[in-house]
Design a protein around this motif. Structure first.
Motif, PDB file in Angstrom:
ATOM      1  N   ARG A  11       0.072  28.084  17.485  1.00 42.69           N
ATOM      2  CA  ARG A  11       1.265  28.050  18.329  1.00 42.69           C
ATOM      3  C   ARG A  11       1.905  29.434  18.394  1.00 42.69           C
ATOM      4  N   LYS A  18      -0.086  31.559  20.744  1.00 37.34           N
ATOM      5  CA  LYS A  18       0.209  31.226  22.141  1.00 37.34           C
ATOM      6  C   LYS A  18       1.543  31.823  22.579  1.00 37.34           C
ATOM      7  N   THR A  74      -1.629  27.389  32.303  1.00 39.24           N
ATOM      8  CA  THR A  74      -1.231  27.104  30.922  1.00 39.24           C
ATOM      9  C   THR A  74       0.000  27.904  30.522  1.00 39.24           C
ATOM     10  N   ASP A  93       3.557  26.205  29.682  1.00 45.12           N
ATOM     11  CA  ASP A  93       4.190  26.415  28.374  1.00 45.12           C
ATOM     12  C   ASP A  93       5.634  26.879  28.538  1.00 45.12           C
ATOM     13  N   PRO A 118      -0.676  18.997  24.967  1.00 44.01           N
ATOM     14  CA  PRO A 118      -0.128  19.099  26.328  1.00 44.01           C
ATOM     15  C   PRO A 118      -0.946  18.336  27.359  1.00 44.01           C
ATOM     16  N   CYS A 141      -6.485  24.422  23.165  1.00 43.35           N
ATOM     17  CA  CYS A 141      -5.277  25.181  22.829  1.00 43.35           C
ATOM     18  C   CYS A 141      -5.010  25.190  21.331  1.00 43.35           C
TER      19      CYS A 141
END
Length: 476
Positions: free
Chosen positions: A27, A30, A114, A118, A272, A288
């Motif tokens: 996370r 990302k 993506t 997000d 997601p 992811c």
């Protein structure tokens, strides 16, 4: 036909997905990638780059009016589109390489859909709360003042993000500060407002409402990726031999052996795409790895080792089931398929760099005027006419000198110019009509065809370019 005998619908209505917040290394990765990619996209048009007084000072600019692409110190002309084609080939090969090594890692971390999704989920979480709060708000049938306030606030922020996205895009096609002023004052071209409107709407709809539907139904990559992957590809997977039977499963009898999975649904709640990775590889999975962070957190709390959900290769499954450790990551990454993609990617890149460094700052083309092929002058001389295009890629005006070699008796004259020099403005292609004359009685005047080479030389640097052509004489 009765309702019971009707064929099932091929379309399933979308079930909204409300991912739960999760913390962990993937996370965090990302977040970093999202900040970097969005920063590049929104800020790049505002970077300045000095190219001289007569050229634009925007570092990255697609100048459609003058048919130029500027990228910092690199300038691409229309006839050099092979550079763009080469970059697209490199992008494709890079996508093949990463997919063969790590599955849909592009989709999970850097795909625009993506990244913007997000960002929209982050805004949604800030305004409406985490997963449970958003679920309660979604299931609330009555639109009271609170629900209206939260939804309108969220949609307004989404629209502002969409507007910034469309605005940033049009800034790549014109001088950003000038276009921004024109947009605010209403003086920009209609195409700029239209483009911004379309991109604002698509960003708002795709990132706010369609989300995973774009990945599942609109994007072709999930259906193509299988050709790039094999049993050694590292993908996000569930170690069912370690997790099953689940502790919360009704099928597990009291006192029976139980796996590490406690069926907490954390991996599903953070996904997601709304899938359960424990059901195996699925088309919807974008790799992811948020389920890895969620599961590792649960394993820490229950005192179990991490890695129940992890990046793994199918070829390692027999080894792990027998209690052996998986093979090192480098053995999965370095294999014939990835080495081939890397070699092809490198060859294209080296070729582009080589072509970039050997290209000349001056170029020319020569087009003989064929109607008529030659003209006989009053003194008996034979004259041929040529249209010469001289391209000056420098950031300042240059003086070009035209000459010829290959035939001694030919004389060069320039229309509208004194002598054999012509001034070509900076970063411009100049058309010059050139006359080549063979005096009466000379060999090229009486021969049907005489090949020669026309040269153009930069008077300042001495750099030269040439084109071969022919002189048409009067056959004796």
């Amino acid at each position: 036909m009765t309702q019971a005998s009707q064929p099932p619908s091929l379309y399933a209505a979308r079930e909204p997905i409300f991912p739960r917040r999760v913390s962990g290394k993937f996370r965090n990765l990302k977040w970093i990638i999202m900040a970097v990619t969005l920063g590049i996209y929104y800020l790049t048009p505002w970077i300045r780059w000095d190219r001289g007084p007569s050229l634009p000072d925007q570092a990255v600019l697609l100048d459609m009016a003058n048919r130029r692409f500027y990228f910092f110190w690199i300038e691409i002309w229309p006839h050099e589109f092979y550079f763009v084609a080469g970059l697209l080939i490199m992008a494709g090969l890079g996508l093949f390489l990463f997919t063969s090594a790590l599955g849909r890692v592009w989709c999970g971390y850097t795909c625009p859909q993506t990244v913007w999704t997000d960002l929209f989920i982050l805004v949604e979480r800030w305004i409406e709360g985490d997963r449970n709060a958003r679920l309660r708000l979604h299931r609330q049938k009555k639109w009271d003042l609170r629900k209206v306030r939260l939804r309108v606030t969220k949609w307004v922020v989404w629209l502002l993000i969409g507007l910034a996205t469309g605005g940033a895009w049009v800034f790549y096609f014109a001088d950003a500060p000038t276009l921004a002023r024109d947009l605010v004052t209403g003086q920009a071209a209609p195409i700029a407002y239209t483009t911004m409107g379309v991109l604002t709407l698509t960003t708002f709809v795709f990132g706010g409402f369609m989300r995973e539907q774009i990945c599942i139904y609109a994007c072709p990559w999930p259906r193509i990726q299988a050709a790039m992957m094999d049993e050694d590809t590292l993908v996000v997977g569930y170690r069912d031999w370690r997790g099953e039977p689940r502790k919360h499963s009704a099928e597990v009898k009291l006192g029976a052996e139980q796996g590490d999975c406690i069926d907490c649904m954390a991996c599903v709640n953070v996904c997601p795409m709304g899938i359960d990775i424990r059901e195996g590889q699925q088309l919807e999975c974008i790799t992811c790895a948020l389920c890895i962070d969620a599961c590792d957190d649960i394993m820490d709390k229950t005192g179990k080792p991490r890695g129940l959900i992890d990046y793994m290769a199918l070829s390692d499954e027999p080894r792990e089931k027998s209690g052996q450790p998986p093979r090192p990551i480098w053995q999965h990454v370095l294999r014939p398929r990835t080495i081939l993609y890397t070699a092809l990617w490198s060859l294209v890149g080296i070729g582009l760099v080589f072509a970039l460094f050997i290209r000349a700052d001056i170029e020319m083309t020569v087009a003989p005027v064929r109607n008529p092929t030659f003209v006989t002058l009053s003194d008996g001389s034979i004259r041929n006419t040529y249209d010469v295009r001289m391209r000056n890629k420098n950031g300042e005006e240059r003086e070009f000198f035209l000459s010829l070699t290959g035939v001694d008796d030919l004389v060069v004259e320039l229309e509208g110019q004194e002598g054999q020099t012509v001034d070509v403005p900076a970063d411009t292609t100049s058309l010059q009509r050139v006359y080549v004359i063979a005096p009466r009685g000379t060999e090229p005047a009486v021969q049907e065809s005489s090949p020669f080479r026309l040269w153009v030389e930069d008077s300042k640097t001495g750099e030269r370019a040439y084109r071969d052509t022919t002189f048409n004489g009067k056959e004796s």
